[in-house]
Write an enzyme that holds these catalytic residues in place. Structure first.
Site, PDB file in Angstrom:
ATOM      1  N   GLU A 172       0.952  -1.149  -0.124  1.00 53.69           N
ATOM      2  CA  GLU A 172      -0.042   0.037  -0.033  1.00 53.69           C
ATOM      3  C   GLU A 172       0.840   1.495   0.211  1.00 53.69           C
ATOM      4  O   GLU A 172       1.625   1.396   0.799  1.00 53.69           O
ATOM      5  CB  GLU A 172      -0.961  -0.018   1.307  1.00 53.69           C
ATOM      6  N   ARG A 231       4.756 -12.772   9.979  1.00 55.34           N
ATOM      7  CA  ARG A 231       5.500 -11.424   9.868  1.00 55.34           C
ATOM      8  C   ARG A 231       7.027 -11.354  10.317  1.00 55.34           C
ATOM      9  O   ARG A 231       7.112 -11.873  11.378  1.00 55.34           O
ATOM     10  CB  ARG A 231       4.608 -10.320  10.480  1.00 55.34           C
ATOM     11  N   LYS A 275       4.349   1.041   9.166  1.00 54.50           N
ATOM     12  CA  LYS A 275       4.481   2.201   8.472  1.00 54.50           C
ATOM     13  C   LYS A 275       3.845   3.299   9.421  1.00 54.50           C
ATOM     14  O   LYS A 275       4.317   4.473   9.440  1.00 54.50           O
ATOM     15  CB  LYS A 275       3.931   2.012   7.209  1.00 54.50           C
TER      16      LYS A 275
END
Ligand code: ATP
Ligand code: MG
Length: 552
Positions: free
Chosen positions: A35, A261, A271
């Site tokens: 994204e 992850r 982020k």
């Protein structure tokens, strides 16, 4: 890429090899779907190495697709930085860069199809009501009063949404699945919402935007992605991924697989949180060398090879875990130990005066990297007045101390043996100069009388040395696990320490991004703030594990 030949065997490779062997696919295609709402971090590198690495290893393809369904948080700057970072890591996407927004027209068509099949409806509950109606993990949700509208009404209302006939939040399109499903994502998930924001690719063409879960599976299918790899938090969403593809007219049905992850101790892997550090001015930007972003690591002196090696080493599993920072540091040390030229630099200088030296400058020939003779030699000036590091001298010390002390000898790296005689101090008692004598017979050889010299210290010639600012970095956070809302409180206010020192003159014309081993001090990289008049070096990593200034 030679590390590809190591091919660590993990469950996703296993699945791919079986799919290829059984003829389920003759060819694999993966994708990396960031994204564009921030700069990439080292967690993304794990996903990049996995997706692009698999495509390389099985002669397939990997797409780069920006998941750009939220116009509010996304920017062109992030798109450019992400492309740069993927290429910097050494990967090339197949074909052109793709955007989820490329498929907005098709997605709109599939939404209409779901409405026509009675599988989607326009809801006019507000966000708060939708939350209340959704139920909880232990209690089922209840149906919206708008759930049983006719197909005709829904079609008309959805078109009205698309035409800007509703205010933001006044209506949304939802899938009609099951408000009592044990999987929250299946409780009539929202497929489209209204947003009157300008989109970085499409401007104001749309005022309705598809949600991630509706978009991602369709984009994967349209691109012919065979293996759609994502992180574990999307495990439940797989049901919705499959539901959408099973209920629209689309031929291809990719399979989603989840892996854990990457988390690293003492830093952040989000982020949003990294962005907050910037907004709060805790760090100077996305490329602050303390940041775990790829741009921060690059500025700090990390190489693509070291990051790829790290991603191979940590492997791919379904277990959530925290990796120690030392695992990443080991990878860059291995790379730079082989490839970085050596240089002498003094971080905390004190004068060393050689009383029996004539003050006629000598040029010594010094190897650039003993581990890599192909790297050649350079010339270093040696003279009567030098700088050494303050920590390399003591007036008195016990036998374990192998550096310089009064009355004892030590070797100056690549040069002569010196013996300390006396010191000069200022009014505060601080040593301002150390006087010594050198043995001119000992240039790179042992004293002929057989006496043993135990220590070696580094130095620079005072007349020729170039002043340099050294930026030493420590962990971003003071706590190993800080993925809570309190992370700003555990920000390490000592994560940056600045030293004003000297480097040998051969570094006067160094260039941004060049890395060195400053002998006995660590690996350093020339910072972009460096100019001819003002050299600035970032410490990439210390020589050994310790996060200390003087680690020997
Ligand atoms: P963030 O929370 O930092 O924004 P994200 O998952 O929302 O992370 P995306 O831009 O959506 O970021 O991620 C693109 C791809 O990278 C996704 O497939 C995602 O699963 C993967 N990814 C993100 N963070 C990690 C991580 N820490 N470890 C492994 N893969 C990750
Ligand atoms: Mg995200």
């Amino acid at each position: 890429m030679n590390e590809a030949s190591e091919r660590p065997h993990h469950f996703i490779r296993h699945i791919i090899e079986e799919d290829l062997a059984q003829g389920k696919h003759s060819f694999i295609r993966t994708r990396f779907p960031p994204e564009p709402n921030g700069y990439l971090h080292i967690g993304h590198a794990k996903s990049i190495c996995l997706n692009f690495g698999l495509a390389q290893d099985y002669q397939g393809e990997c797409h780069l697709r920006f998941d750009d369904t939220n116009p509010e948080k996304e920017e062109q700057e992030y798109i450019e930085s992400i492309k740069r970072d993927v290429q910097w890591l050494g990967f090339a996407w197949s074909g052109s860069v793709r955007y989820s927004s490329d498929y907005f027209k098709s997605l709109y068509g599939y939404a209409i199809e779901l409405i026509q099949k009675g599988l989607a409806y326009v809801d006019e509950l507000n966000a708060k009501q939708i939350r209340e109606y959704r139920g909880t993990l232990t209690a089922p949700g209840k149906n919206s009063p708008f759930r049983d509208r006719t197909v005709e009404d829904n079609l008309e209302l959805f078109k009205k949404m698309r035409a800007g006939g509703f205010a933001e939040g006044a209506a949304c399109l939802r899938a009609k699945i099951d408000m009592a499903s044990p999987f929250m994502v299946m409780r009539d998930p929202i497929l489209y919402r209204i947003k009157f924001s300008e989109h970085h690719q499409l401007g104001n063409q749309w005022c309705i935007y598809p949600m991630y879960d509706f978009t991602h599976c369709i984009a994967d299918a349209l691109e012919g992605i065979t293996h759609s790899l994502c992180t574990l938090e999307f495990q439940d969403n797989r049901r919705l991924y499959d539901w959408v593809l099973e209920n629209i007219s689309i031929d291809f049905h990719p399979k989603q697989y989840e892996f854990s992850r990457l988390n690293i101790e003492y830093t952040l892997m989000s982020k949003r949180k990294l962005h907050l550090l910037i907004k709060e001015k805790k760090v100077t930007g996305w490329d602050d060398p303390r940041m775990p972003t790829l741009s921060g690591l690059r500025r700090r002196g990390y190489t693509p090879t070291s990051i790829r090696k790290f991603c191979h080493r940590i492997g791919v599993t379904k277990q959530d875990n925290q990796v120690e920072m030392s695992a990443l540091e080991a990878c860059i040390r291995e790379d730079l130990n082989k490839n970085a030229p050596r240089a002498l630099a003094v971080l905390d200088p004190v004068q060393l005066i050689i009383d029996n030296h004539s003050n006629a400058k000598e040029w010594l020939t010094v190897p650039n990297n003993l581990n890599n003779p192909g790297m050649g030699h350079r010339q270093m000036p040696f003279n009567r007045v030098l700088y050494i590091d303050r920590a390399d001298f003591r007036e008195e010390a016990n036998k374990k101390y192998k550096r310089l002390m009064l009355g004892k000898e030590v070797r100056l790296r690549h040069a002569y043996v010196v013996k300390a005689k006396y010191v000069e101090k200022n009014a505060q008692g601080m040593i301002t100069a150390i006087h010594c004598e050198y043995d001119p017979e000992t240039l790179n050889k042992n004293p002929s009388d057989g006496r043993k010299i135990r220590g070696v210290i580094h130095w620079v010639s005072a007349d020729d040395a170039v002043p340099a600012q050294m930026r030493l970095y420590h962990h971003l956070l003071t706590a190993p696990h800080a993925d809570t809302s309190l992370f700003l409180e555990v920000f390490n206010s000592e994560s940056l320490c600045i030293r004003q020192g000297f480097v040998e003159p051969s570094l006067a014309n160094t260039q941004e991004g060049k890395t060195y081993q400053f002998e006995r001090e660590g690996y350093f990289c020339t910072d972009k703030d460096s100019s001819e008049k003002h050299l600035v070096f970032n410490r990439t990593v210390s020589l050994r594990g310790e996060n200390t200034l003087y680690d020997f």
